[in-house]
Design a protein around this motif. Structure first.
Motif, PDB file in Angstrom:
ATOM      1  N   GLU A  63      44.194 -43.665  63.386  1.00 50.94           N
ATOM      2  CA  GLU A  63      44.746 -44.652  64.505  1.00 50.94           C
ATOM      3  C   GLU A  63      44.778 -46.079  64.090  1.00 50.94           C
ATOM      4  OE1 GLU A  63      42.982 -43.207  68.010  1.00 50.94           O
ATOM      5  OE2 GLU A  63      44.057 -41.498  68.085  1.00 50.94           O
ATOM      6  N   ASP A  64      43.886 -46.650  63.196  1.00 50.38           N
ATOM      7  CA  ASP A  64      43.649 -47.902  62.965  1.00 50.38           C
ATOM      8  C   ASP A  64      43.444 -48.127  61.329  1.00 50.38           C
ATOM      9  OD1 ASP A  64      40.806 -47.216  62.458  1.00 50.38           O
ATOM     10  OD2 ASP A  64      40.236 -47.730  64.148  1.00 50.38           O
ATOM     11  N   ARG A  65      43.343 -49.393  61.175  1.00 51.90           N
ATOM     12  CA  ARG A  65      43.252 -49.811  59.778  1.00 51.90           C
ATOM     13  C   ARG A  65      42.145 -49.210  59.144  1.00 51.90           C
ATOM     14  NH1 ARG A  65      40.871 -53.870  56.720  1.00 51.90           N
ATOM     15  NH2 ARG A  65      42.350 -54.785  55.226  1.00 51.90           N
ATOM     16  N   ARG A  66      40.865 -49.255  59.616  1.00 46.00           N
ATOM     17  CA  ARG A  66      39.722 -48.745  58.983  1.00 46.00           C
ATOM     18  C   ARG A  66      39.826 -47.434  58.728  1.00 46.00           C
ATOM     19  NH1 ARG A  66      34.544 -50.601  57.848  1.00 46.00           N
ATOM     20  NH2 ARG A  66      32.993 -48.857  57.801  1.00 46.00           N
ATOM     21  N   ALA A  67      40.256 -46.747  59.595  1.00 51.24           N
ATOM     22  CA  ALA A  67      40.276 -45.166  59.502  1.00 51.24           C
ATOM     23  C   ALA A  67      41.365 -44.783  58.342  1.00 51.24           C
ATOM     24  CB  ALA A  67      40.731 -44.308  60.953  1.00 51.24           C
ATOM     25  N   ARG A  68      42.482 -45.504  58.520  1.00 44.87           N
ATOM     26  CA  ARG A  68      43.281 -45.306  57.445  1.00 44.87           C
ATOM     27  C   ARG A  68      42.813 -45.421  56.080  1.00 44.87           C
ATOM     28  NH1 ARG A  68      49.111 -44.971  57.479  1.00 44.87           N
ATOM     29  NH2 ARG A  68      49.708 -44.082  55.448  1.00 44.87           N
ATOM     30  N   ILE A  69      42.255 -46.699  55.796  1.00 41.64           N
ATOM     31  CA  ILE A  69      41.737 -47.061  54.559  1.00 41.64           C
ATOM     32  C   ILE A  69      40.497 -46.149  54.083  1.00 41.64           C
ATOM     33  CG2 ILE A  69      40.425 -48.836  53.409  1.00 41.64           C
ATOM     34  CD1 ILE A  69      41.769 -50.805  54.898  1.00 41.64           C
ATOM     35  N   ASP A  70      39.725 -45.608  55.252  1.00 40.89           N
ATOM     36  CA  ASP A  70      38.592 -44.595  54.853  1.00 40.89           C
ATOM     37  C   ASP A  70      39.427 -43.372  54.011  1.00 40.89           C
ATOM     38  OD1 ASP A  70      36.690 -46.237  55.996  1.00 40.89           O
ATOM     39  OD2 ASP A  70      36.479 -45.174  57.679  1.00 40.89           O
ATOM     40  N   GLY A  71      40.422 -43.002  54.866  1.00 40.22           N
ATOM     41  CA  GLY A  71      40.949 -41.864  54.216  1.00 40.22           C
ATOM     42  C   GLY A  71      41.719 -42.041  53.006  1.00 40.22           C
ATOM     43  N   MET A  72      42.111 -43.197  52.725  1.00 41.05           N
ATOM     44  CA  MET A  72      42.833 -43.515  51.328  1.00 41.05           C
ATOM     45  C   MET A  72      41.655 -43.672  50.406  1.00 41.05           C
ATOM     46  SD  MET A  72      45.179 -46.616  52.839  1.00 41.05           S
ATOM     47  CE  MET A  72      45.626 -47.471  51.233  1.00 41.05           C
ATOM     48  N   VAL A  73      40.394 -44.189  50.456  1.00 42.76           N
ATOM     49  CA  VAL A  73      39.304 -44.304  49.623  1.00 42.76           C
ATOM     50  C   VAL A  73      39.056 -42.781  49.345  1.00 42.76           C
ATOM     51  CG1 VAL A  73      36.935 -44.856  49.308  1.00 42.76           C
ATOM     52  CG2 VAL A  73      38.476 -46.387  50.400  1.00 42.76           C
ATOM     53  N   LEU A  80      44.020 -32.337  55.026  1.00 39.17           N
ATOM     54  CA  LEU A  80      44.775 -33.440  55.601  1.00 39.17           C
ATOM     55  C   LEU A  80      45.932 -33.343  56.303  1.00 39.17           C
ATOM     56  CD1 LEU A  80      44.647 -36.753  54.981  1.00 39.17           C
ATOM     57  CD2 LEU A  80      46.033 -36.384  53.025  1.00 39.17           C
ATOM     58  N   MET A  81      46.452 -32.093  55.770  1.00 36.42           N
ATOM     59  CA  MET A  81      47.964 -31.643  56.496  1.00 36.42           C
ATOM     60  C   MET A  81      47.508 -31.512  57.836  1.00 36.42           C
ATOM     61  SD  MET A  81      49.513 -29.702  53.148  1.00 36.42           S
ATOM     62  CE  MET A  81      50.631 -28.753  54.234  1.00 36.42           C
ATOM     63  N   ALA A  82      46.367 -30.662  58.148  1.00 35.60           N
ATOM     64  CA  ALA A  82      46.320 -30.395  59.440  1.00 35.60           C
ATOM     65  C   ALA A  82      45.545 -31.324  60.420  1.00 35.60           C
ATOM     66  CB  ALA A  82      45.068 -29.259  59.309  1.00 35.60           C
ATOM     67  N   THR A  83      45.158 -32.499  59.857  1.00 35.38           N
ATOM     68  CA  THR A  83      44.438 -33.614  60.622  1.00 35.38           C
ATOM     69  C   THR A  83      45.141 -34.591  61.148  1.00 35.38           C
ATOM     70  OG1 THR A  83      42.553 -33.301  59.000  1.00 35.38           O
ATOM     71  CG2 THR A  83      42.513 -35.242  60.370  1.00 35.38           C
ATOM     72  N   PRO A  84      45.311 -35.102  62.635  1.00 32.22           N
ATOM     73  CA  PRO A  84      45.953 -36.062  62.965  1.00 32.22           C
ATOM     74  C   PRO A  84      45.906 -37.334  62.308  1.00 32.22           C
ATOM     75  CG  PRO A  84      44.719 -35.205  64.715  1.00 32.22           C
ATOM     76  CD  PRO A  84      44.311 -34.527  63.537  1.00 32.22           C
TER      77      PRO A  84
END
Length: 292
Positions: free
Chosen positions: A166-176, A159-163
């Motif tokens: 950029e959008d809500r869906r991608a952010r929520i995917d990461g949170m899940v 996660l620390m090495a990943t940009p």
């Protein structure tokens, strides 16, 4: 420093026995599930949860202009109690919230009727430094707390090495994905329910990126935690840890060893979250531990 408005929510009758729920670092108060709270309320408890500053619906802070430390985050707990008219309460706290609750129990014992810490580390144990050394691949010092599970370290290194997304869906995917990791491997993971929770967390945040200020607050005062003080805790203490804890494995036993009379409870299958499968067991234990 200006006053920071803290969002809080109360359940149950005002005349019932009060419980203050304290969530962990960078976490909103709604991570205390309503279904779990309902069980406490049905047991005759008045339950209060709140968003830490820089999370959820509480105020966000311009850290560069108005820096703060974890002492301020701790003191927000007193402010919530004061705002709800509580001279004392039973404290039930999760993860880094457990550090805050332990500190309050040492600092202001008259305000703590009992202490319950879940998935937490011992106050003064330097858990933050242990995590950082693990993430950086550095050796732990002698006597350090146990490291997080390898899958935890691998996830956050990536996660620390990943940009940033950029959008809500991608952010929520990461949170899940993060919730799946913290959930552990001992119980089934309900991805649909996890997504609904993370969407709610995303949508109710004043500024989701403001949670990084909690890390800045820790860096501003690395020695925030007093050392060798847990023997001063006088509140009856229940320490709860999941059998599949990925973040702070074995830390609960160390807390229980250091607080006089503390009792350790291991919940089968539980990781570092509070899934429905454990609500009944947790609520029953906490109700038994929080008499009026």
């Amino acid at each position: 420093m200006r006053d920071v408005n803290i969002w809080s929510e109360e359940f149950g009758a005002v005349t019932d026995t009060p419980i203050l729920l304290i969530m962990g670092s960078m976490s909103q108060g709604i991570l205390w599930p309503e279904e779990f709270i309902d069980r406490l309320v049905a047991g005759g408890r008045r339950v209060i949860r709140y968003d830490h500053r820089d999370t959820g619906m509480s105020d966000t802070v311009d850290f560069a202009a108005e820096p703060y430390t974890w002492h301020d985050i701790k003191n927000d707990g007193y402010r919530v109690m004061d705002a709800h008219g509580l001279r004392s309460a039973h404290l039930v706290a999760h993860s880094a919230g457990g550090l805050l609750a332990q500190f309050i129990a040492v600092e202001r014992p008259e305000r703590v009727r009992s202490l319950t810490v879940i998935g937490s580390s011992p106050l003064g144990g330097g858990e933050g430094q242990v995590l950082m050394r693990a993430l950086l691949g550095q050796p732990q010092t002698e006597g350090s707390l146990p490291e997080p599970a390898p899958e935890f370290t691998s996830f956050y290194r990536a996660l620390m090495a990943t940009p940033p997304p950029e959008d809500r869906r991608a952010r929520i995917d990461g949170m899940v994905a993060e919730q799946r990791l913290l959930h552990g491997t001992g119980l089934p993971f309900d991805e649909d329910e996890a997504r609904r929770l993370q969407e709610r967390i995303y949508d109710r945040a004043r500024d989701l990126s403001a949670v990084v200020n909690h890390r800045l607050a820790a860096a501003a005062e690395p020695n925030f935690e007093p050392v060798d003080v847990l023997h001063k805790v006088t509140a009856p203490t229940l320490v709860i840890e999941g059998s599949h804890e990925p973040v702070k494995p074995g830390h609960g036993a160390i807390i229980a060893e250091q607080i006089p009379g503390a009792r350790l409870m291991v919940v089968a299958g539980m990781g570092h979250t509070l899934p429905p499968e454990v609500h009944e067991e947790l609520a029953a234990a906490i109700l038994a531990h929080t008499p009026g």
